[in-house]
Design an enzyme around this catalytic site. Structure first.
Site, short mmCIF file in Angstrom:
data_model
loop_
_atom_site.label_atom_id
_atom_site.label_comp_id
_atom_site.label_asym_id
_atom_site.label_seq_id
_atom_site.Cartn_x
_atom_site.Cartn_y
_atom_site.Cartn_z
N THR A 193 6.22 1.41 -3.49
CA THR A 193 4.99 1.74 -4.23
C THR A 193 4.86 3.27 -4.23
OG1 THR A 193 3.65 1.38 -2.25
CG2 THR A 193 3.83 -0.45 -3.81
N LYS A 219 9.01 -1.01 3.06
CA LYS A 219 8.21 -0.06 2.29
C LYS A 219 6.87 0.13 2.99
CE LYS A 219 5.25 -0.71 -0.27
NZ LYS A 219 3.75 -0.60 -0.09
N THR A 244 -0.10 -1.73 3.33
CA THR A 244 0.87 -2.80 3.15
C THR A 244 2.22 -2.33 3.61
OG1 THR A 244 -0.30 -4.00 1.51
CG2 THR A 244 2.07 -4.21 1.44
N GLU A 338 1.92 8.49 3.19
CA GLU A 338 1.26 9.23 2.10
C GLU A 338 0.82 10.62 2.57
OE1 GLU A 338 -0.44 5.61 -0.69
OE2 GLU A 338 -1.76 6.46 0.82
N ASN A 477 -5.26 9.36 -2.37
CA ASN A 477 -6.20 8.25 -2.20
C ASN A 477 -7.58 8.48 -2.78
OD1 ASN A 477 -4.65 6.15 -0.77
ND2 ASN A 477 -4.24 7.89 0.57
N SER A 482 -7.72 6.19 -10.80
CA SER A 482 -8.04 6.90 -12.05
C SER A 482 -6.78 7.42 -12.72
CB SER A 482 -9.02 8.04 -11.76
OG SER A 482 -8.57 8.84 -10.70
#
Lengths: 482, 482
Positions: A193, A219, A244, A338, A477, A482
Site C-alpha cells: 500500500t 507489507k 495493517t 510511513e 496521514n 483527499s
C-alpha cells in the site's frame, strides 16, 4: 516537558520536509535456489488501485503432492475485517490445512457488513476454482487477506476477473514459476500500500540432515502495532495493546498443523507483535504460514511431519528458524514505516518478567515525544525515562503490590549500529555529562539501539523495533483520503 | 491503513505550517470579587528561563487565620521528580495541612539525584521563611512544584534569591494583593512553559447558604496524559496509563483534609486524568488544592469544615463544584496543547463499565492516526473504529471471558459545537453514505465531539478531551533542545 520557547510557537512558517532516505536497497534479487519448492504464485493489477499496472492482487498456491499445513495469527481487534473472519473459519473447519492464499491491496474490506463477507467468500471460491480437482480435500482451500481503506466495498467483479485470468499461469504447464524470482516479486508487490519497496526474503535451513527453504513477503507502512493471536483468540491479560500488517511465509518443510500454529504464535509474539510504526492496531493484521512438505523426506508415500511431540529437537530448530525469519520480515515493515527516517531497536533488560519488559519497550516505542526526538536526532533520555516510568508493572500475584522501579538502579545507553562505542546517558539514575557531538553522531545514523536497564530482580528482557515520527508521517496521514 | 500513493512518498517537499489559531481569547480579566479571600500570591522572573522578564517563579500563601487544608494528586510515574517526592512527604507528615505553594517553570528538577532533592527542600525552606511565625504549625508549610526540561539541575541560588525578594510583597502590609487580578495573573504566568496563554479561572458557589470562591491556574502544552493519584499511591488496576501538568486550586471554603483529598481524587479522575495532548505521562504532574476557610462560618473561634461524614450534602456540592472547576482547567490545557488546532471531545457510551468506556475514549484520544485525521479535517471513522476495537474490555470476574463488541450495534457520530445537526457516519455497524461537504464543515470547526456508542449492556460512559496532531507538534518536539 517544555521550555520557554513560547514566542516562536504561533508563527506561520514553512518547513522543508527532508526527503526520507530511499529504502530501495532493502530489496533486490534473491537466488532461485533459496525459494521453497512446490509453490506457484503471481501478482497482477486487477483494478482495485487506480494507477494502471500497479499490482493489487496476489495468488499463491501450494502444488505439493503432500498435504499442506496452514497456520495463521490474526488481529485481536474487535472489528475484525471480513477476510479475517473468513480465513479464521476456513482454518478452523480444515483443522490447520489450506493450500492457497489470495490477497488484495487498495481496499481493506473492513467494516463492510454483509456485502463484505460475501465479497471475501467470493475471493475464496474463485481461488479455490483455480486448483485442479486432485488438490481439493476440503470445501475451501484458500485463505484470504485484504489491506487498504476501511469502510469501502471491494470492486469484487474486477477482483473475480483478475483471479480467473490467472488460471493459465497456475496450470501444471507453467510450474517453472515456482523458483522464478520475478513471480515472487510480483506477488510481494501485490501486498503493497504505502510501502515504498516490496518486502521479500528467503532462507535455507537444515533439520535432521534435510535441507528446507522458506520464503516470505509482507507489507506494512501505517496502522502498525500488531497484536495477533491464533484464530478465535481474544485479548490476553496484558496491559497495553495496540497495523495493517499482512504477510505470508511459505516453506517446503512438512510440519504438523498443530506444531505449525504453536511455532507461529511463538514467532509472531517475538517479531510482528514487537514492532510499532504509529501505535495503531489494524482490523486486518494477518500472518499466514504454509508448510507443504515438498522437500520433506517420506516414509513410503507418507511425508514425515515435524512435530513438537514426536520430534522435539527438530521442532525447536524449525521454531527458531521461523522466529528469526519472522523478525527479518517484521523489521522490514518498521524500516519502511510511513515517514520513517530511523530504524531504532529498543531493548529493555532487568525487568521482573518478559511481559513487563515487553510492555515498557512497547511504551517507549510508541511515545510521540520519544519518536519526535528521534526524528530531531536528539538524545532526549528524559522522555525515554518518562515513558518507562509510565508503565505499571505486574504484581507477582493478584493480591501483592507491584514491583517498584528504583531510579538509582536504572541505566540508559545509546548503542550505534556502526560498531563504534556506546554512549551511556544515565548511569544508576544519575545523568551523565553527555558529549553532545558524540550523541549527534549516533543519532544521525539510520540504525541505532536504545538500551534501558531497569536493575530489578528478574531477567525479563524484550526487544522492540520502532521508527521516528516525522513531518512526512503527518503529511501522509493528515490528507490521506483527499 | 494505507492507499496506493506510493509514488509521492519519498519526494522532498516544502510544507507551509498553518499558523495555529491564536488562543489569546481564552484569557482575560476576571472580577476581583470572584477570587477567594485569604490568599497572597505573586509571580516573577528569577532567572530559570533565559528570556528576561518572563515569569518563572510563583509563590502562593494562605494568610487565613484558620488552619488551611491541603490535598494533592501526583503523577504515578515511577520516576517521580524531586518536587513530587518532597511535596508527598510534607503532605503526609502534616496530615493534609499546608499553607504555601512554590512553583518554578523552565526546569523540572526531575532525574536530578540527591542535588535535586536538596534543591526542592531549599525551595520549601525559603518559602516557609516568608511566613510569619504565627503561621508555622508544622515543620514545613510549603508544597513545591517544578516543570521544564528533565535531567538538569535547578539554578537554585537564583531561585532562592527570587523567593527572598518576595518577603515585602507577602507581608501583612500588602494584603490588598489577594483580590488583585494582576497578582493572580502573574502567578499563573509563572507556571507556563510552551503554553501560549496563562490559564486562570475563578468561580463563586454557595453551600448551606454561605458564599465561597474558588480560583485556580494550571499549565500543560506537552507530555500531557496525566494519571494522578493521592500521595503514595501506585498504579490502579487499569489497562492503559500514560504530562507535565501542574495546577493549583485555591478556595476560601473550609474542608476537612480527608474530604478535600477524596473530593480532589474524584475530580482529577474526571478532569485532568481524562485529557491527552500526546499520550505521554510526565514525571512531575501535580494538582494541589488549598482550602483555607477564610470565608467559612465559625462556631466560636472554631471554623466549621465541610466533611463527607458530618455534612454529606454540603460535601457533595463541594465535590461537584471542584470537579466542574477542574474540568474547566483541564480543558484549557488541551485547547493550548502543543501544535493543537482542534479541541475534540470524545464520548464513549454503552460500555459495560465506566473504566472500559474511559479506556476506549483514552485510546481514541491518543491514536496518531485519529489525531492526524483530525488535523487533516478528515472524517475518517475507520481509524476511530480500529482504535476502539484495539482495547480489551474487562471481564466481569477474573475468570470470565471479557465482553465482546458486536460491530452491528456500534454507532459513530460527529457532533458540531455550533448547534447545527449531528452527522452519523456509522449506524449499527454499517457505514453511512457520508455527505463529505457537511463532514468537512463540522471538522473545520475548532470544537466538535466524536460520539461512539458501543451498544453493549451496561451504562458505562466516559468523556475525554483531546487535540489534533500537527506539523507544529513535530516541529516543537523534533528540535526541542536545539
Amino acid at each position: 516537558m517544555s521550555g520557554s520557547r513560547v514566542m516562536l510557537k504561533r508563527l506561520a512558517s514553512t518547513v522543508t520536509i527532508k526527503p526520507t532516505p530511499s529504502k530501495a536497497h532493502h530489496h533486490g534479487p534473491l537466488p532461485s535456489s533459496s525459494f521453497p519448492s512446490g509453490y506457484l504464485l503471481t501478482g497482477l493489477h486487477a483494478g482495485v488501485k487506480k494507477v494502471a499496472g500497479v499490482p493489487d492482487l496476489g495468488v499463491i498456491v501450494s502444488t505439493s503432492e503432500h498435504p499442506t499445513a496452514a497456520a495463521a495469527c490474526f488481529t485481536r481487534n474487535a472489528f475484525k475485517a471480513a477476510p479475517v473472519l473468513v480465513s479464521e473459519e476456513i482454518l478452523k473447519d480444515n483443522r490447520g490445512r489450506a493450500r492457497a492464499i489470495v490477497v488484495n491491496s487498495g481496499c481493506a474490506n473492513a467494516v463492510t457488513g454483509r456485502q463484505g463477507m460475501d465479497d471475501a467468500w467470493a475471493m475464496v471460491k474463485e481461488t479455490d476454482a483455480l486448483l485442479p480437482p486432485s488438490m481439493h480435500k476440503f470445501k475451501h482451500e484458500t485463505l484470504v487477506m485484504s489491506t487498504g481503506v476501511i469502510g469501502q466495498n471491494l470492486p469484487i467483479s474486477k477482483i473475480v476477473t483478475g483471479i480467473r485470468s490467472q488460471a493459465p499461469n497456475l496450470s501444471a504447464e507453467t510450474r517453472t514459476l515456482d523458483t522464478d524470482f520475478s513471480a515472487w516479486e510480483r506477488a510481494a508487490k501485490a501486498f503493497m500500500t504505502t510501502d515504498t519497496f516490496p518486502k521479500l526474503r528467503s532462507r535455507v535451513f537444515t533439520i535432521n540432515g534435510v535441507e528446507y527453504r522458506m520464503a516470505g513477503m509482507d507489507k506494512g507502512a501505517g496502522m502498525i502495532h500488531p497484536d495477533m493471536g491464533p484464530a478465535g483468540t481474544s485479548f490476553p491479560a496484558v496491559k497495553q495493546l495496540h497495523a495493517t500488517l499482512l504477510g505470508c511465509i511459505l516453506t517446503d518443510a512438512a510440519v504438523s498443523p498443530r506444531s505449525l500454529q504453536t511455532a507461529l504464535t511463538y514467532a509472531v509474539d517475538r517479531s510482528f507483535n514487537s514492532i510499532s510504526v504509529d501505535g495503531d492496531m489494524s482490523t486486518n493484521d494477518t500472518i499466514v504460514v504454509l508448510a507443504n512438505g515438498a522437500a520433506a523426506s517420506t516414509d513410503g508415500a507418507q511425508v514425515k511431519e515435524i512435530d513438537e511431540e514426536t520430534d522435539k529437537a527438530g521442532y525447536e530448530i524449525f521454531k527458531q528458524e521461523l522466529t528469526d525469519f519472522a523478525i527479518d520480515l517484521a523489521k522490514l515493515v518498521v524500516r519502511d514505516g510511513e515517514g520513517a527516517t530511523k530504524f531504532v531497536t529498543v531493548t529493555v533488560k532487568g525487568a521482573p518478567t518478559y511481559k513487563d519488559a515487553h510492555a515498557i519497550a512497547s511504551r517507549i516505542s510508541t511515545s510521540a515525544l520519544v519518536k519526535t526526538a528521534l526524528y530531531g536526532e536528539d538524545a532526549n533520555w528524559g522522555r525515554i525515562l518518562a515513558a518507562t516510568g509510565s508503565v505499571p508493572l505486574t504484581p507477582s500475584t493478584p493480591t501483592s503490590t507491584p514491583p517498584i522501579i528504583d531510579p538509582s538502579k536504572v541505566n540508559v545507553t545509546f548503542v550505534p549500529s556502526d560498531g563504534t562505542s556506546s554512549l551511556p546517558v544515565l548511569i544508576n539514575g544519575e545523568p551523565e555529562k553527555v558529549d553532545e557531538v558524540r550523541a549527534k553522531e549516533i543519532l544521525s545514523l539510520e540504525d541505532f539501539e536504545i538500551v534501558v536497564e531497569l536493575g530489578l530482580s528478574g531477567d525479563g528482557e524484550a526487544r522492540y523495533w520502532t521508527c521516528d515520527f516525522s513531518y512526512e508521517y503527518v503529511r501522509i496521514n493528515g490528507d490521506y483520503r483527499s
